[in-house]
Design a protein around this motif. Structure first.
Motif, short mmCIF file in Angstrom:
data_model
loop_
_atom_site.label_atom_id
_atom_site.label_comp_id
_atom_site.label_asym_id
_atom_site.label_seq_id
_atom_site.Cartn_x
_atom_site.Cartn_y
_atom_site.Cartn_z
N UNK A 81 0.83 -1.20 0.00
CA UNK A 81 0.00 0.00 0.00
C UNK A 81 0.87 1.26 0.00
N UNK A 82 1.95 1.25 0.76
CA UNK A 82 2.85 2.41 0.80
C UNK A 82 3.47 2.67 -0.56
N UNK A 83 3.96 1.62 -1.21
CA UNK A 83 4.53 1.78 -2.56
C UNK A 83 3.49 2.31 -3.54
N UNK A 84 2.28 1.80 -3.44
CA UNK A 84 1.19 2.23 -4.33
C UNK A 84 0.94 3.74 -4.15
N UNK A 85 0.91 4.19 -2.91
CA UNK A 85 0.65 5.61 -2.63
C UNK A 85 1.83 6.48 -3.07
N UNK A 86 3.05 6.05 -2.76
CA UNK A 86 4.24 6.83 -3.15
C UNK A 86 4.32 6.96 -4.67
N UNK A 87 4.12 5.87 -5.36
CA UNK A 87 4.18 5.91 -6.82
C UNK A 87 3.03 6.75 -7.38
N UNK A 88 1.87 6.65 -6.74
CA UNK A 88 0.74 7.49 -7.16
C UNK A 88 1.08 8.97 -7.05
N UNK A 89 1.74 9.34 -5.97
CA UNK A 89 2.14 10.74 -5.79
C UNK A 89 3.22 11.14 -6.80
N UNK A 90 4.18 10.26 -7.01
CA UNK A 90 5.23 10.56 -7.99
C UNK A 90 4.67 10.67 -9.42
N UNK A 91 3.62 9.92 -9.69
CA UNK A 91 3.06 9.92 -11.04
C UNK A 91 2.39 11.25 -11.38
N UNK A 92 2.27 12.12 -10.40
CA UNK A 92 1.76 13.47 -10.67
C UNK A 92 2.71 14.20 -11.62
N UNK A 93 3.99 13.89 -11.54
CA UNK A 93 5.00 14.56 -12.39
C UNK A 93 4.72 14.32 -13.88
N UNK A 121 10.46 12.51 -16.14
CA UNK A 121 9.26 11.72 -16.46
C UNK A 121 9.64 10.26 -16.68
N UNK A 122 10.72 10.03 -17.41
CA UNK A 122 11.19 8.66 -17.68
C UNK A 122 11.56 7.96 -16.38
N UNK A 123 12.23 8.68 -15.48
CA UNK A 123 12.61 8.09 -14.20
C UNK A 123 11.38 7.69 -13.38
N UNK A 124 10.35 8.51 -13.40
CA UNK A 124 9.13 8.17 -12.67
C UNK A 124 8.48 6.92 -13.28
N UNK A 125 8.42 6.84 -14.58
CA UNK A 125 7.82 5.66 -15.23
C UNK A 125 8.63 4.41 -14.91
N UNK A 126 9.96 4.50 -14.91
CA UNK A 126 10.80 3.36 -14.52
C UNK A 126 10.53 2.99 -13.07
N UNK A 127 10.37 3.97 -12.21
CA UNK A 127 10.07 3.72 -10.79
C UNK A 127 8.73 3.02 -10.63
#
Length: 148
Positions: A81-93, A121-127
């Motif tokens: 759940x934590x990873x899901x939320x963190x990635x969700x927040x990062x995906x705002x970029x 943007x590429x780094x976020x998608x890789x993450x």
């Protein structure tokens, strides 16, 4: 009813993974009018799938499956759940970048993205892709009752 929610959860998860994979492929290519529009639509699908996945997942935790007590005491669930939320927040970029292209696309122009923003943007998608792999591992651990 539990089967229906399990199906919906998997449908949302596979849609999310597909959307991230499509974004991954499109962002690596030269940006064109068509690929920029596809990125916007794919990002919208990704956002809808993520929101639905979270809602359906929480409904499963609290009303179906093994019960909230089982999940809330699982370290694997907390990491998932934590990873899901963190990635969700990062995906705002990437989302903000793709939304900023609306004016150019309406004018029939290829949007301009700086090298630095493209790298970000590429780094976020890789993450996102890496997080998905870890989330899948956590799901398997949870399903087997491990890492409590």
């Amino acid at each position: 009813m539990s089967t229906l929610f399990a199906f919906l959860h998997h449908l949302c998860a596979f849609t999310l993974v597909s959307a991230v994979a499509i974004e991954f492929m499109l962002i690596k290519q030269e940006l064109t009018l068509a690929s920029a529009r596809r990125l916007q639509v794919t990002d919208l699908v990704l956002g809808i799938a993520a929101g639905a996945l979270l809602v359906v997942g929480l409904l499963r935790v609290f009303f179906f499956e093994k019960g909230a007590d089982y999940y809330l005491h699982s370290h694997a669930f907390h990491l998932k759940l934590t990873l899901f939320i963190v990635i969700g927040l990062l995906s705002i970029i990437p989302t903000m970048e793709f939304l900023s292209w609306r004016g150019a696309l309406k004018a029939g122009q290829v949007p301009v993205i700086s090298a630095q923003k493209l790298k970000q943007v590429t780094m976020v998608i890789h993450s996102e892709l890496l997080a998905i792999v870890i989330i899948l591992l956590c799901a398997a651990i949870m399903a087997r009752g491990g890492w409590v």
